[in-house]
Design a protein around this motif. Sequence first.
Motif, PDB file in Angstrom:
ATOM      1  N   ALA A 239      29.505  51.728  79.160  1.00  0.00           N
ATOM      2  CA  ALA A 239      28.239  51.466  78.474  1.00  0.00           C
ATOM      3  C   ALA A 239      28.517  51.149  77.009  1.00  0.00           C
ATOM      4  N   ARG A 240      27.861  50.129  76.488  1.00  0.00           N
ATOM      5  CA  ARG A 240      28.043  49.756  75.087  1.00  0.00           C
ATOM      6  C   ARG A 240      26.833  50.111  74.229  1.00  0.00           C
ATOM      7  N   GLU A 241      25.807  50.686  74.864  1.00  0.00           N
ATOM      8  CA  GLU A 241      24.642  51.166  74.127  1.00  0.00           C
ATOM      9  C   GLU A 241      23.988  52.274  74.939  1.00  0.00           C
ATOM     10  N   SER A 242      23.042  52.957  74.330  1.00  0.00           N
ATOM     11  CA  SER A 242      22.342  54.049  75.003  1.00  0.00           C
ATOM     12  C   SER A 242      21.332  53.503  76.002  1.00  0.00           C
ATOM     13  N   GLY A 243      21.093  54.276  77.049  1.00  0.00           N
ATOM     14  CA  GLY A 243      20.105  53.856  78.034  1.00  0.00           C
ATOM     15  C   GLY A 243      20.139  54.744  79.255  1.00  0.00           C
ATOM     16  N   VAL A 244      19.546  54.242  80.347  1.00  0.00           N
ATOM     17  CA  VAL A 244      19.503  54.956  81.621  1.00  0.00           C
ATOM     18  C   VAL A 244      20.239  54.114  82.658  1.00  0.00           C
ATOM     19  N   LEU A 245      21.182  54.726  83.357  1.00  0.00           N
ATOM     20  CA  LEU A 245      21.999  54.013  84.333  1.00  0.00           C
ATOM     21  C   LEU A 245      21.217  53.720  85.609  1.00  0.00           C
ATOM     22  N   CYS A 246      21.379  52.515  86.123  1.00  0.00           N
ATOM     23  CA  CYS A 246      20.826  52.167  87.431  1.00  0.00           C
ATOM     24  C   CYS A 246      21.637  51.015  88.028  1.00  0.00           C
ATOM     25  N   GLY A 247      21.952  51.124  89.318  1.00  0.00           N
ATOM     26  CA  GLY A 247      22.668  50.059  90.011  1.00  0.00           C
ATOM     27  C   GLY A 247      24.091  50.407  90.384  1.00  0.00           C
ATOM     28  N   ILE A 248      24.470  51.682  90.312  1.00  0.00           N
ATOM     29  CA  ILE A 248      25.863  52.054  90.553  1.00  0.00           C
ATOM     30  C   ILE A 248      26.286  51.748  91.989  1.00  0.00           C
ATOM     31  N   ASP A 249      25.376  51.894  92.953  1.00  0.00           N
ATOM     32  CA  ASP A 249      25.748  51.603  94.343  1.00  0.00           C
ATOM     33  C   ASP A 249      25.934  50.107  94.574  1.00  0.00           C
ATOM     34  N   LEU A 250      25.165  49.286  93.897  1.00  0.00           N
ATOM     35  CA  LEU A 250      25.357  47.839  93.976  1.00  0.00           C
ATOM     36  C   LEU A 250      26.709  47.455  93.392  1.00  0.00           C
ATOM     37  N   ALA A 251      27.094  48.097  92.302  1.00  0.00           N
ATOM     38  CA  ALA A 251      28.404  47.827  91.711  1.00  0.00           C
ATOM     39  C   ALA A 251      29.516  48.228  92.682  1.00  0.00           C
ATOM     40  N   ARG A 252      29.389  49.402  93.269  1.00  0.00           N
ATOM     41  CA  ARG A 252      30.395  49.871  94.239  1.00  0.00           C
ATOM     42  C   ARG A 252      30.538  48.881  95.391  1.00  0.00           C
ATOM     43  N   LEU A 253      29.415  48.479  95.961  1.00  0.00           N
ATOM     44  CA  LEU A 253      29.453  47.561  97.091  1.00  0.00           C
ATOM     45  C   LEU A 253      30.019  46.202  96.703  1.00  0.00           C
ATOM     46  N   THR A 254      29.752  45.765  95.485  1.00  0.00           N
ATOM     47  CA  THR A 254      30.262  44.473  95.033  1.00  0.00           C
ATOM     48  C   THR A 254      31.790  44.466  95.019  1.00  0.00           C
ATOM     49  N   PHE A 255      32.376  45.500  94.432  1.00  0.00           N
ATOM     50  CA  PHE A 255      33.836  45.557  94.373  1.00  0.00           C
ATOM     51  C   PHE A 255      34.451  45.777  95.758  1.00  0.00           C
TER      52      PHE A 255
ATOM     53  N   SER B  73      10.110  41.468  81.945  1.00  0.00           N
ATOM     54  CA  SER B  73      10.474  41.301  80.534  1.00  0.00           C
ATOM     55  C   SER B  73      11.415  42.371  80.005  1.00  0.00           C
ATOM     56  N   ALA B  74      11.831  43.311  80.843  1.00  0.00           N
ATOM     57  CA  ALA B  74      12.749  44.348  80.371  1.00  0.00           C
ATOM     58  C   ALA B  74      14.070  43.714  79.938  1.00  0.00           C
ATOM     59  N   ARG B  75      14.632  44.216  78.865  1.00  0.00           N
ATOM     60  CA  ARG B  75      15.905  43.689  78.370  1.00  0.00           C
ATOM     61  C   ARG B  75      17.058  44.115  79.281  1.00  0.00           C
ATOM     62  N   TYR B  76      18.154  43.401  79.164  1.00  0.00           N
ATOM     63  CA  TYR B  76      19.385  43.821  79.841  1.00  0.00           C
ATOM     64  C   TYR B  76      20.051  44.897  78.991  1.00  0.00           C
ATOM     65  N   LEU B  77      20.653  45.883  79.642  1.00  0.00           N
ATOM     66  CA  LEU B  77      21.413  46.898  78.928  1.00  0.00           C
ATOM     67  C   LEU B  77      22.858  46.425  78.826  1.00  0.00           C
ATOM     68  N   ASP B  78      23.453  46.597  77.673  1.00  0.00           N
ATOM     69  CA  ASP B  78      24.813  46.102  77.441  1.00  0.00           C
ATOM     70  C   ASP B  78      25.831  47.023  78.094  1.00  0.00           C
ATOM     71  N   ILE B  79      26.435  46.520  79.155  1.00  0.00           N
ATOM     72  CA  ILE B  79      27.463  47.253  79.907  1.00  0.00           C
ATOM     73  C   ILE B  79      28.596  46.280  80.177  1.00  0.00           C
ATOM     74  N   GLY B  80      29.835  46.714  80.015  1.00  0.00           N
ATOM     75  CA  GLY B  80      30.967  45.826  80.197  1.00  0.00           C
ATOM     76  C   GLY B  80      32.050  46.418  81.080  1.00  0.00           C
ATOM     77  N   LEU B  81      33.020  45.575  81.440  1.00  0.00           N
ATOM     78  CA  LEU B  81      34.194  46.004  82.203  1.00  0.00           C
ATOM     79  C   LEU B  81      35.402  45.883  81.273  1.00  0.00           C
ATOM     80  N   ASP B  82      36.047  47.007  80.976  1.00  0.00           N
ATOM     81  CA  ASP B  82      37.106  47.032  79.978  1.00  0.00           C
ATOM     82  C   ASP B  82      38.449  47.466  80.572  1.00  0.00           C
ATOM     83  N   TYR B  83      39.491  46.867  80.027  1.00  0.00           N
ATOM     84  CA  TYR B  83      40.867  47.253  80.354  1.00  0.00           C
ATOM     85  C   TYR B  83      41.336  48.170  79.226  1.00  0.00           C
ATOM     86  N   LEU B  84      41.302  49.496  79.480  1.00  0.00           N
ATOM     87  CA  LEU B  84      41.573  50.478  78.423  1.00  0.00           C
ATOM     88  C   LEU B  84      43.039  50.899  78.407  1.00  0.00           C
TER      89      LEU B  84
END
Length: 282
Positions: free
Chosen positions: A46-62, A271-282
């Motif tokens: 997460a690159r900003e504060s917010g409420v998480l939603c969509g984790i199962d869609l992310a899991r299924l995508t990968f 009209s809800a904004r997108y929350l800034d979330i990224g995929l990082d190589y740490l």
Amino acid sequence: MHYALPDVILQPLVDAALREDLGRRGDVTSEAVIPAQKEAKLHIVARESGVLCGIDLARLTFKTMNAHLEFHAHLEDGAALAPNTIIASIQGNAHAILSAERTALNFLTHLSGIATTTHEIQSSISHTSTRLTCTRKTIPGLRDVQKYAVRTGGGRNHRMGLDDAILIKDNHIALSGGDIVSTIQKAKAYAGHLIPVEVEVDTLEQLQLVLQEGVSLVLLDNMSPEILKKAVAMCEGKAATEASGGITPQTAKAVAETGVNFMALGYLTHSARYLDIGLDYL
């Protein structure tokens, strides 16, 4: 409390989104510059504060991209996010991870944005008894997950579709003959005792006619806070009230303070904004 959607509902959305992004040849960039057998571990952050939603869609995508990828979710939907929070980690074939990246992030950023916006507005009216609901103003094909995101953010769903309840609007009245009372009578006769009947009104005069006929809920459309207060008083003990029509995060508080039972915002999904979330190589 909200409940996660089952994979059987989510999988077709993932399949369609991956097909759209992979096109005719797949991820030619990753194929061109990264060895085919290279392994990697990356993190959804997460690159900003917010409420998480969509984790199962992310899991299924990968996992759909490559069943051998290891996906570890550190948080569940509904979790509060702060900048630099690690949401999930993915380990395995680098090609597969990068090929699924954008689709997974599109789901996460969009749905987390809806959940975050819903939470922010619901919090702004928490001193009232008004409950926040969404509408049918959703992206075609994504209604189930967009409305799930609203629930994740603390809101409620209005109709999921046209078959949930009878909602009589101005065009229904006009095409039914122009008389609001006879239109309600037709609807009640059709509905029987199992389907609720709601009627949209935009004047107090219309409201009086509707209340005399009797319905479950009245939709108070595009009324000022002053008129809404009068409408709520008229409906006391006779019908539940719902305000709608161009309500925004800036006007929600004043609308809720009129005492309406529900407040419908198409804004939550269109009209809800997108929350800034990224995929990082740490």
